[in-house]
Scaffold this motif. Structure first.
Motif, PDB file in Angstrom:
ATOM      1  N   MET A   1      -7.417  -3.752  -0.578  1.00  0.00           N
ATOM      2  CA  MET A   1      -6.086  -4.244  -0.271  1.00  0.00           C
ATOM      3  C   MET A   1      -5.937  -4.589   1.213  1.00  0.00           C
ATOM      4  O   MET A   1      -5.302  -5.579   1.578  1.00  0.00           O
ATOM      5  CB  MET A   1      -5.056  -3.193  -0.671  1.00  0.00           C
ATOM      6  CG  MET A   1      -3.617  -3.656  -0.614  1.00  0.00           C
ATOM      7  SD  MET A   1      -2.474  -2.320  -1.029  1.00  0.00           S
ATOM      8  CE  MET A   1      -3.131  -1.778  -2.619  1.00  0.00           C
ATOM      9  N   MET A   2      -6.530  -3.764   2.082  1.00  0.00           N
ATOM     10  CA  MET A   2      -6.360  -3.970   3.508  1.00  0.00           C
ATOM     11  C   MET A   2      -7.483  -4.792   4.145  1.00  0.00           C
ATOM     12  O   MET A   2      -7.418  -5.120   5.332  1.00  0.00           O
ATOM     13  CB  MET A   2      -6.263  -2.614   4.216  1.00  0.00           C
ATOM     14  CG  MET A   2      -5.135  -1.716   3.708  1.00  0.00           C
ATOM     15  SD  MET A   2      -3.509  -2.544   3.633  1.00  0.00           S
ATOM     16  CE  MET A   2      -3.237  -2.911   5.361  1.00  0.00           C
TER      17      MET A   2
ATOM     18  N   LEU B   1      -8.015   1.271   7.387  1.00  0.00           N
ATOM     19  CA  LEU B   1      -6.660   1.536   6.915  1.00  0.00           C
ATOM     20  C   LEU B   1      -5.762   1.852   8.102  1.00  0.00           C
ATOM     21  O   LEU B   1      -6.142   2.627   8.984  1.00  0.00           O
ATOM     22  CB  LEU B   1      -6.629   2.716   5.943  1.00  0.00           C
ATOM     23  CG  LEU B   1      -7.464   2.599   4.671  1.00  0.00           C
ATOM     24  CD1 LEU B   1      -7.218   3.809   3.776  1.00  0.00           C
ATOM     25  CD2 LEU B   1      -7.173   1.320   3.916  1.00  0.00           C
TER      26      LEU B   1
ATOM     27  N   LYS C   1       1.576   3.791   3.100  1.00  0.00           N
ATOM     28  CA  LYS C   1       2.588   3.552   4.129  1.00  0.00           C
ATOM     29  C   LYS C   1       3.780   4.479   3.965  1.00  0.00           C
ATOM     30  O   LYS C   1       4.394   4.896   4.955  1.00  0.00           O
ATOM     31  CB  LYS C   1       3.032   2.084   4.073  1.00  0.00           C
ATOM     32  CG  LYS C   1       4.078   1.705   5.114  1.00  0.00           C
ATOM     33  CD  LYS C   1       4.468   0.247   4.974  1.00  0.00           C
ATOM     34  CE  LYS C   1       5.555  -0.127   5.965  1.00  0.00           C
ATOM     35  NZ  LYS C   1       5.982  -1.548   5.813  1.00  0.00           N
TER      36      LYS C   1
ATOM     37  N   GLU D   1      -7.670   0.786  -1.977  1.00  0.00           N
ATOM     38  CA  GLU D   1      -6.992   0.710  -0.676  1.00  0.00           C
ATOM     39  C   GLU D   1      -7.802  -0.118   0.309  1.00  0.00           C
ATOM     40  O   GLU D   1      -7.241  -0.902   1.085  1.00  0.00           O
ATOM     41  CB  GLU D   1      -6.760   2.124  -0.151  1.00  0.00           C
ATOM     42  CG  GLU D   1      -5.812   2.946  -1.001  1.00  0.00           C
ATOM     43  CD  GLU D   1      -5.865   4.437  -0.713  1.00  0.00           C
ATOM     44  OE1 GLU D   1      -4.963   5.163  -1.174  1.00  0.00           O
ATOM     45  OE2 GLU D   1      -6.823   4.884  -0.032  1.00  0.00           O
TER      46      GLU D   1
ATOM     47  N   CYS E   1       0.850  -1.195   0.000  1.00  0.00           N
ATOM     48  CA  CYS E   1       0.000   0.000   0.000  1.00  0.00           C
ATOM     49  C   CYS E   1       0.882   1.241   0.000  1.00  0.00           C
ATOM     50  O   CYS E   1       1.739   1.412   0.886  1.00  0.00           O
ATOM     51  CB  CYS E   1      -0.923  -0.011   1.216  1.00  0.00           C
ATOM     52  SG  CYS E   1      -2.106   1.351   1.247  1.00  0.00           S
ATOM     53  N   GLU E   2       0.639   2.122  -0.956  1.00  0.00           N
ATOM     54  CA  GLU E   2       1.450   3.333  -1.095  1.00  0.00           C
ATOM     55  C   GLU E   2       1.264   4.285   0.087  1.00  0.00           C
ATOM     56  O   GLU E   2       2.126   5.127   0.344  1.00  0.00           O
ATOM     57  CB  GLU E   2       1.091   4.058  -2.399  1.00  0.00           C
ATOM     58  CG  GLU E   2       1.539   3.328  -3.653  1.00  0.00           C
ATOM     59  CD  GLU E   2       3.053   3.271  -3.776  1.00  0.00           C
ATOM     60  OE1 GLU E   2       3.716   4.280  -3.462  1.00  0.00           O
ATOM     61  OE2 GLU E   2       3.575   2.225  -4.162  1.00  0.00           O
TER      62      GLU E   2
END
Length: 275
Positions: free
Chosen positions: A191-192, A174, A105, A188, A102-103
């Motif tokens: 993804m999480m 997130l 971060k 996002e 994940c960008e």
């Protein structure tokens, strides 16, 4: 005599813009008038005719290019594999902190995992960390967090309680702050989501409270918190209550009446569940 133009405040300007768009005025001023109700085909510029040499067939149009393949592993599959390998909350915390798919971060100061009593009957799922949460590494510690604490204290629940019956356990969809506190994007959330699902399974709460649109999108696959709030649903195999986010209540204090009704509904549900 011409009246001086009035300065519009932000909300009035937004309302005026939305009204103009609904009327079809969604394009900038051009040199030629545009009929927004005409068919799209009639508005598309036509390519000039290309002369064909005598005795030669016209060239066929070029075939559309295939999309380039995505390089590297699928981040959702990677997240699913990492989450499945976590057999306790400490391992899950480490897995999330070490996840680089994940960008968000890269721009965050801290990974915000959770706060409160992991054995609590009630698990609150928020949206994403804000500025204060990003700095302290804990969820719901800013103004919205202070309001959240007061709200749940009114029904006898606290993140600092050692007793699971009166405790709260708090996390977010997130773990990293989106830039500018923008809303989490669907990619996002997807993804999480494996990490969140595993988080719920390991904490094993009796009830989940979904705070805001992003939490409902992740857990229920639906948005529209003002329609969803107050209506019990099922998320991750458990009873789930959507509620308006405390940040919304700070902006719209008149909505606290509905939030209080939701808190009473939660209290009544807890009193009827074995625990």
């Amino acid at each position: 005599m011409t009246q001086p133009a009035r300065d519009l405040d932000f909300l009035t300007a937004c309302a005026a813009l939305e009204w103009m768009v609904e009327l079809g005025a969604d394009a900038a001023v051009t040199d030629t008038p545009v009929d927004c109700y005409a068919l799209a085909e009639s508005l598309a510029p036509k390519a000039p005719a290309v002369p064909v040499a005598e005795g030669r067939a016209p060239m066929a149009p070029a075939a559309p290019r295939a999309p380039l393949p995505v390089e590297g592993p699928d981040p959702v599959e990677s997240a699913r594999a990492e989450a499945a390998r976590a057999h306790d909350l400490d391992a899950l915390r480490a897995a999330i902190a070490g996840f680089d798919g994940c960008e968000l971060k890269k721009g965050a100061r801290n990974t915000v995992f959770a706060d409160g009593n992991p054995k609590a009957r009630v698990m609150i799922v928020g949206e994403a960390p804000g500025r204060d949460e990003d700095q302290q590494g804990l969820p719901f510690v800013g103004r919205a967090g202070h309001l959240l604490d007061r709200m749940f204290a009114a029904i006898g629940l606290s993140r600092s309680s050692p007793d699971p019956a009166s405790a709260l356990y708090i996390t977010n969809v997130l773990p990293w702050r989106p830039p500018g506190n923008r809303d989490p994007e669907p990619a996002e959330i997807a993804m999480m989501l494996p990490f969140l699902s595993r988080h719920v399974a390991l904490a094993d709460p009796d009830v989940i409270v979904l705070m805001g649109n992003a939490a409902c999108a992740a857990a229920l696959g639906r948005r529209g918190i003002l329609r969803l709030r107050g209506t019990w649903a099922e998320a991750f195999g458990r009873p789930a209550l959507p509620m308006t986010h405390p940040a919304y209540l700070l902006r719209q204090p008149q909505a606290k009446r509905e939030a209080w009704a939701d808190l009473l509904s939660l209290r009544a549900r807890l009193d009827t569940l074995p625990g």
